[in-house]
Design a protein around this motif. Structure first.
Motif, PDB file in Angstrom:
ATOM      1  N   THR A   8       0.863  -1.184   0.000  1.00  0.00           N
ATOM      2  CA  THR A   8       0.000   0.000   0.000  1.00  0.00           C
ATOM      3  C   THR A   8       0.898   1.232   0.000  1.00  0.00           C
ATOM      4  O   THR A   8       1.835   1.322   0.794  1.00  0.00           O
ATOM      5  N   ALA A  48       3.832   5.387  -6.314  1.00  0.00           N
ATOM      6  CA  ALA A  48       2.858   4.336  -6.627  1.00  0.00           C
ATOM      7  C   ALA A  48       3.024   3.887  -8.084  1.00  0.00           C
ATOM      8  O   ALA A  48       3.039   2.696  -8.393  1.00  0.00           O
ATOM      9  N   GLY A  52       4.018   0.276  -9.412  1.00  0.00           N
ATOM     10  CA  GLY A  52       3.096  -0.422 -10.325  1.00  0.00           C
ATOM     11  C   GLY A  52       3.790  -0.812 -11.620  1.00  0.00           C
ATOM     12  O   GLY A  52       3.689  -1.948 -12.082  1.00  0.00           O
ATOM     13  N   ILE A  58      -0.221  -3.434  -5.996  1.00  0.00           N
ATOM     14  CA  ILE A  58      -0.253  -2.216  -5.203  1.00  0.00           C
ATOM     15  C   ILE A  58      -1.609  -1.542  -5.134  1.00  0.00           C
ATOM     16  O   ILE A  58      -2.340  -1.461  -6.119  1.00  0.00           O
ATOM     17  N   PHE A  60      -3.381   2.191  -3.630  1.00  0.00           N
ATOM     18  CA  PHE A  60      -2.961   3.561  -3.337  1.00  0.00           C
ATOM     19  C   PHE A  60      -4.041   4.218  -2.480  1.00  0.00           C
ATOM     20  O   PHE A  60      -5.223   4.161  -2.813  1.00  0.00           O
ATOM     21  N   LEU A  77      -3.876   6.303 -13.163  1.00  0.00           N
ATOM     22  CA  LEU A  77      -3.312   5.428 -12.123  1.00  0.00           C
ATOM     23  C   LEU A  77      -3.767   3.986 -12.347  1.00  0.00           C
ATOM     24  O   LEU A  77      -2.991   3.039 -12.194  1.00  0.00           O
ATOM     25  N   ILE A  82      -2.480   0.094 -10.765  1.00  0.00           N
ATOM     26  CA  ILE A  82      -2.689   0.439  -9.356  1.00  0.00           C
ATOM     27  C   ILE A  82      -4.165   0.259  -8.986  1.00  0.00           C
ATOM     28  O   ILE A  82      -5.053   0.691  -9.742  1.00  0.00           O
ATOM     29  N   ASP A  83      -4.431  -0.365  -7.832  1.00  0.00           N
ATOM     30  CA  ASP A  83      -5.797  -0.471  -7.309  1.00  0.00           C
ATOM     31  C   ASP A  83      -6.170   0.908  -6.747  1.00  0.00           C
ATOM     32  O   ASP A  83      -5.568   1.366  -5.763  1.00  0.00           O
TER      33      ASP A  83
END
Ligand code: ADP
Length: 306
Positions: A8, A48, A52, A58, A60, A77, A82-83
């Motif tokens: 995270t 991030a 990624g 990952i 964020f 993103l 990236i989640d």
């Protein structure tokens, strides 16, 4: 439940307005720039994105404003692997902004407006605590409210999530926060603010690292620009040199280093290999302009290292 290898990142998102000009304007002066671009930045988002693109699993935790650029950044993103479930859109706020001048010598001069980043409050961090709890590592910087960084570090500690702090931009930090950090990655200026040691040699870097170890931090990595990094762990320190490249713009060099480093560590690489990988990622980034546009993908880093 921990998800093996999950990261995270908690931090800032900014829209970077970058103007290249020959000389910085003096008070009262107007100068004409030679090139202007809007790029997505903010230390949290840059790190991030670097993680990624390096291949990390990952999530964020961050905030954008309820505006067009915020929505576009969120979408970008997601395409960077990236989640973004915990990237909140904050009503009645503008997305954070950085106004960046780059002069003919490649130096930069930056003014920031926090905007929605200021809405990443301790309460909001607690709303997203599940992501921190189920991660192996939490990576943070200091463009978010300090009390929120502390709250997140406490949640991480409760759940055996490793806390990695990139203490940028440079501010003095409480022993309470430093005592919750497992790994810290200051540059020379930030190391000096935190320790009082002027880092102008390997010997000085070793002394600064010693001060940070005394605060309870296991792993200290002081980044030294083109000279690489001072790595200090378990009573042993060494400088690991970076790569020689033709640097055109060092914006986000440190961010790329941090994101790539954590990605490599989470996939099980030993620390010295992970630093080597992160040096490669950061070296590629300094050969390119801008923050996130300069961050390389995994395939590019692997090719660079061949
Ligand atoms: P920050 O951008 O946070 O000030 P540094 O300047 O220390 O951080 O750079 C971070 C990392 O980026 C370095 O450890 C190195 O891997 C890489 N780097 C920075 N500048 C250069 C450069 N001129 N040439 C090659 N690599 C660089």
């Amino acid at each position: 439940m921990k998800k093996s290898g999950k990261l995270t990142v908690l931090g800032s998102i900014n829209a970077d307005h970058i103007l290249n000009l020959m000389q910085f304007p003096r008070p009262g002066e107007t100068v004409t720039g030679s090139k202007y671009q809007v790029a997505f930045g903010g230390k949290g988002a840059n790190q991030a994105v670097a993680a990624g693109r390096s291949g990390a699993d990952i999530a964020f935790v961050a905030c954008v404003g309820d505006d067009d650029i915020g929505r576009r950044i969120r979408q970008q993103l997601a395409t960077d692997r990236i989640d973004i479930t915990s990237v909140d859109v904050v009503a009645d706020q503008s997305t954070g902004v950085a106004l960046i001048f780059v002069n003919g010598a490649g130096e930069n001069c930056i003014a920031i407006h926090a905007g929605a980043n200021a809405s990443l409050t301790p309460d909001r961090v607690r709303q997203h605590q599940q992501s921190i709890a189920e991660s192996d590592a939490l990576l943070m910087q200091l463009e978010s409210p300090l009390e929120s960084v502390l709250t997140a570090a406490k949640i991480a500690r409760q759940h055996q999530t490793r806390v990695i702090l990139n203490p940028a931009p440079a501010v003095a930090l409480s022993d309470e926060l430093l005592g919750l950090v497992d790994m810290i990655t200051p540059n020379e200026t930030e190391a000096e603010i935190l320790t009082g040691v002027h880092v102008d040699s390997d010997e000085a870097a070793a002394r600064a690292a010693g001060v940070l170890h005394e605060k309870g931090i296991d792993s200290v990595l002081i980044t030294l620009g083109s000279r690489g990094v001072w790595l200090s762990e378990q009573g042993k320190g060494q400088r690991i040199a970076g790569f020689r490249v033709e640097a055109v713009d060092t914006i986000a060099a440190g961010d790329t280093f941090n994101g790539a480093l954590i990605a490599a560590l989470l996939e099980g690489q030993a620390m010295d290999r992970a630093v080597h990988f992160a040096h490669a990622a950061a070296a590629i980034s300094v050969t390119r302009h801008g923050a996130q546009p300069s961050v390389p993908w995994r395939s590019e880093i692997d090719r660079f290292l061949q």
